[in-house]
Design an enzyme around this catalytic site. Structure first.
Site, PDB file in Angstrom:
ATOM      1  N   ILE A  16       0.803  -1.222   0.000  1.00  0.00           N
ATOM      2  CA  ILE A  16       0.000   0.000   0.000  1.00  0.00           C
ATOM      3  C   ILE A  16       0.837   1.273   0.000  1.00  0.00           C
ATOM      4  O   ILE A  16       0.289   2.370  -0.075  1.00  0.00           O
ATOM      5  CB  ILE A  16      -0.961   0.032   1.212  1.00  0.00           C
ATOM      6  N   GLY A  17       2.164   1.145   0.083  1.00  0.00           N
ATOM      7  CA  GLY A  17       2.990   2.345   0.091  1.00  0.00           C
ATOM      8  C   GLY A  17       4.467   2.024   0.078  1.00  0.00           C
ATOM      9  O   GLY A  17       4.879   0.883   0.310  1.00  0.00           O
ATOM     10  N   GLU A  18       5.267   3.053  -0.211  1.00  0.00           N
ATOM     11  CA  GLU A  18       6.715   2.863  -0.239  1.00  0.00           C
ATOM     12  C   GLU A  18       7.397   4.178   0.066  1.00  0.00           C
ATOM     13  O   GLU A  18       6.975   5.236  -0.409  1.00  0.00           O
ATOM     14  CB  GLU A  18       7.152   2.350  -1.614  1.00  0.00           C
ATOM     15  N   GLY A  19       8.444   4.121   0.895  1.00  0.00           N
ATOM     16  CA  GLY A  19       9.231   5.296   1.228  1.00  0.00           C
ATOM     17  C   GLY A  19      10.682   5.083   0.846  1.00  0.00           C
ATOM     18  O   GLY A  19      11.035   4.118   0.142  1.00  0.00           O
ATOM     19  N   GLY A  20      11.537   5.972   1.329  1.00  0.00           N
ATOM     20  CA  GLY A  20      12.939   5.886   0.967  1.00  0.00           C
ATOM     21  C   GLY A  20      13.635   4.660   1.521  1.00  0.00           C
ATOM     22  O   GLY A  20      14.546   4.119   0.901  1.00  0.00           O
ATOM     23  N   MET A  21      13.199   4.194   2.700  1.00  0.00           N
ATOM     24  CA  MET A  21      13.909   3.094   3.330  1.00  0.00           C
ATOM     25  C   MET A  21      13.038   1.872   3.605  1.00  0.00           C
ATOM     26  O   MET A  21      13.545   0.840   4.021  1.00  0.00           O
ATOM     27  CB  MET A  21      14.534   3.567   4.642  1.00  0.00           C
ATOM     28  N   VAL A  24       5.475  -0.504   2.739  1.00  0.00           N
ATOM     29  CA  VAL A  24       4.376  -0.678   3.684  1.00  0.00           C
ATOM     30  C   VAL A  24       3.343  -1.618   3.078  1.00  0.00           C
ATOM     31  O   VAL A  24       2.952  -1.459   1.915  1.00  0.00           O
ATOM     32  CB  VAL A  24       3.731   0.669   4.039  1.00  0.00           C
ATOM     33  N   LYS A  39       5.387  -2.104   8.163  1.00  0.00           N
ATOM     34  CA  LYS A  39       6.487  -1.438   7.461  1.00  0.00           C
ATOM     35  C   LYS A  39       7.675  -2.397   7.431  1.00  0.00           C
ATOM     36  O   LYS A  39       8.142  -2.858   8.472  1.00  0.00           O
ATOM     37  CB  LYS A  39       6.864  -0.138   8.167  1.00  0.00           C
ATOM     38  N   ASP A 133      10.839  15.110  10.785  1.00  0.00           N
ATOM     39  CA  ASP A 133      10.463  14.876   9.384  1.00  0.00           C
ATOM     40  C   ASP A 133       8.977  15.170   9.190  1.00  0.00           C
ATOM     41  O   ASP A 133       8.259  14.387   8.566  1.00  0.00           O
ATOM     42  CB  ASP A 133      10.785  13.437   8.981  1.00  0.00           C
TER      43      ASP A 133
END
Length: 666
Positions: A16-21, A24, A39, A133
């Protein structure tokens, strides 16, 4: 990863999601049968100790926080080189997507969102945790407009060593505070700056600073003021303008002291009350100081935000930022970045600065020898017309008033707030803060610390019924907020609670309960049962169950068959629900049993006689014969048939003349 089972408990359902590190996933907890968010650290960082430490910091930081506006962390684990954090699943979207979809927001809605973020940060800051952040990407908004702050991945305890370097800057540069961009000291006020940028974006649908490279944007945070777009001047209130400008001051000391002050000012704005937290000329004074330090041409380039890529290399910019830090700390001259400029231009600047210094020295010497009386009083004034506000923190109200009045200032008591840092009855917050230049007679608002309320420990309510939970909460003086969800658990069973068991809250606080409303409804077509007998109907129920069975009579239909059903055939009903039937039952009238009774008649003395016996009840002749009395010894016995329990009366005729009457009981 889809379908993978982590910790023999969490089944990954979808990404359902993705960040830099990290990535999700939406997942199901098989033990509690609930949906969670997980996560998972990306593969490329598994061997990176630095990222593993940041990932661990997020779990530790978030797990220590419990607040309605903060995403809850349930669990943390590692399995087969997979590091993961189990979090509350939020049905909604992040604030960045909301801005992209809807654009700028009305002022009232934007302030409500900022207020909820501020309350979340207040919880974190009270535990000395800086988020570091804050940006729309890390803020979730649920379907019922509840704001949830997430991703404490770079959160850090607020200590005297909370300093980050340029090369180690983390987060999104568009929302950086100047000290974060510089790599300097950071505290809770750094989150306030980032929150101010978020408010700016909510109101105007754009960001205050943009650039071609991250370093270019970081420099704008360092050297440019946040300004209200001219085309938007009339669309927001003066209070909200001041709120943004105060939150985004480049100097830490000129921002709000804490996020609760922001909440109070938002409350004032919502009630159309003025706020007096911001002197707009403070930034100009800071800017003028920098003109003396850096020189006119260089400062003008910063003021106009003209950062040409062909003039700077990123390494040069980092070197420049480091040099600028030395200026801010030591008030010494700074070296400009490596620029391809002519020597004559450097010499010109040097000459201007040298001339300025020589002029100042000359004026100083002249003043010493000539004395102040030489100058007209209207040319120079060597006494400051402004007063620096003192620190009143920790003083009683009377002590604060005395200290302020000695300086020509006024103290205004605003209210009381709970505070564990300052003793009850002493000043725990003031506005404006220490060191702000104000005019004589200026008012300083103070807030007095009061003792914390008695706290109530939250009991475990999960697994019990809603009625039981409400009874317990009422006894503790707490209020319930109920949210229903489909579950395999029995209806009215408490599935989740917030705050969790063992948390301490003040009396009158709200406890959010998630309650089961049973399995998710699956509709199915109701079968046709009319005309079938009861056994046939039972065999045709399928996924339904037999409900009430009643009876009625319809002589035109076969006995024992279904006359009607509820719900009707070929409609849709919840799978597993009941079907009630009405069965045909025809009443049968049973004839009473018959009995034979003997009627005895003494005959008249005749050679022959015609005897008739008439049933007076029905009028029927039940006996009619001519007999010879001598053959019967003068006595006639006649057997009659009647229903058991019935009584009848008979009349006897001899030769058509009434001879006798007799009653017979059967």
């Amino acid at each position: 990863m889809i379908g993978k089972l982590l910790g023999n408990r969490y089944e990954l359902l979808e990404k359902i999601g993705e960040g830099g590190m990290a990535e999700v996933y939406k997942a199901r907890c098989k033990i509690l049968n609930r949906i969670v968010a997980i996560k998972v650290l990306k593969n490329e960082f598994i061997e990176d100790e630095e990222f593993l430490m940041k990932f661990k910091n997020e779990a530790q930081a978030a797990a220590s926080l419990n607040h309605p506006n903060i995403v809850n962390v349930y669990d943390v684990g590692q399995e087969d080189n997979v590091s993961y954090i189990v979090m509350e699943y939020i049905e909604g979207e992040n604030l960045k997507d909301l801005i992209k979809k809807e654009g700028k927001m009305p002022e009232k809605r934007a302030l409500k969102i900022i207020k909820q973020i501020a309350m979340a940060l207040s919880e974190a800051h009270s535990k000395k945790i800086i988020h570091r952040d804050i940006k729309p990407h890390n803020i979730m908004v649920t379907k019922d407009s509840l704001v949830k702050v997430a991703d404490f991945g770079i959160a850090k305890a607020a200590t005297s060593s909370t300093i980050t370097t340029v090369g180690d800057a983390i987060g999104s540069v568009h929302y950086f505070s100047p000290e974060q961009a510089r790599g300097g000291y950071m505290d809770e006020r750094s989150d306030i700056y980032s929150l101010g940028i978020v408010l700016y974006e909510l109101l105007f649908g754009t960001l205050p600073f943009n650039g071609d490279t991250p370093v270019n944007i970081a420099l704008k945070h360092l050297h440019s003021r946040v300004e209200i777009p001219k085309e938007m001047e009339g669309e927001i209130s003066e209070g909200t303008k001041a709120l943004i400008l105060k939150m985004t001051q480049r100097s830490l000391d000129k921002r709000y002291l804490d996020v609760l002050s922001i909440v109070m000012d938002i409350n004032n704005i919502e009630k159309d009350r003025p706020i007096n937290n911001f002197q707009n000329n403070e930034e100009e004074k800071e800017f003028e100081t920098k003109k003396i330090l850096f020189g006119r041409d260089q400062i003008q380039s910063f003021k106009d935000d003209q950062y040409e890529e062909d003039e700077y290399e990123e390494d040069d910019l980092e070197e420049y930022i480091a040099e600028e830090n030395k200026v801010l700390k030591k008030n010494k001259k700074v070296s400009t970045p490596k620029k391809r400029k002519k020597v004559s231009k450097s010499m010109t600047i040097f000459a201007i600065v040298s001339a300025l210094i020589a002029s100042l020295v000359f004026l100083g010497v002249f003043f010493v020898f000539a004395g102040p009386d030489f100058f007209p009083s209207n040319i120079f004034s060597f006494r400051s017309s402004s007063i620096e506000t003192p620190s009143l923190l920790g003083l009683t109200e009377d002590q604060a008033k005395e200290k302020a009045e000695n300086l020509g200032l006024i103290v205004k008591f605003v209210g009381e707030e709970e505070n564990s840092r300052y003793a009850p009855g002493t000043v725990m917050r003031q506005d404006p803060g220490e060191g702000i230049k104000v005019k004589e007679g200026h008012e300083i608002e103070i807030f007095i610390s009061k003792e914390r309320e008695e706290l109530v420990e939250i009991p475990n309510l999960i697994g019990g019924t809603l009625a039981e939970a409400i009874e317990v909460l009422e006894a503790l003086g707490l209020e319930e907020i109920v949210e229903y969800r489909n579950s395999s658990d029995s209806e009215e069973t408490v599935l989740e609670q917030r705050p969790s068991r063992g948390e301490e809250v003040s009396e009158g606080s709200q406890v959010r309960l998630v309650v089961s409303k049973g399995p998710e409804e699956i509709l199915e077509v109701v079968p046709e049962l009319i005309g079938k007998n009861l056994d046939e109907a039972k065999g045709s129920l399928g996924n339904f169950v037999l409900g009430d069975v009643g009876y009625n009579e319809d002589k035109d239909k076969p006995d024992g068959t279904v006359l009607s059903q509820t719900p009707r055939a070929n409609t849709q009903a919840k799978q597993g629900s009941e079907i009630s039937l009405i069965i045909n039952r025809i009443e049968r009238i049973e004839e009473p049993a018959t009995r034979n009774m003997r009627l005895t008649i003494v005959l008249p003395e005749k050679d022959s006689v015609a005897i008739q016996i008439k049933d007076l009840t029905t009028g029927a002749i039940v006996y009619d014969q001519v007999i010879v009395p001598a053959d019967l010894n003068g006595v006639l016995a006649v057997d009659l048939i009647g229903k058991a329990g019935e009584s009848k009366e008979y009349e006897i005729f001899a030769d058509s003349v009434s001879y006798a009457r007799q009653r017979v009981d059967f």
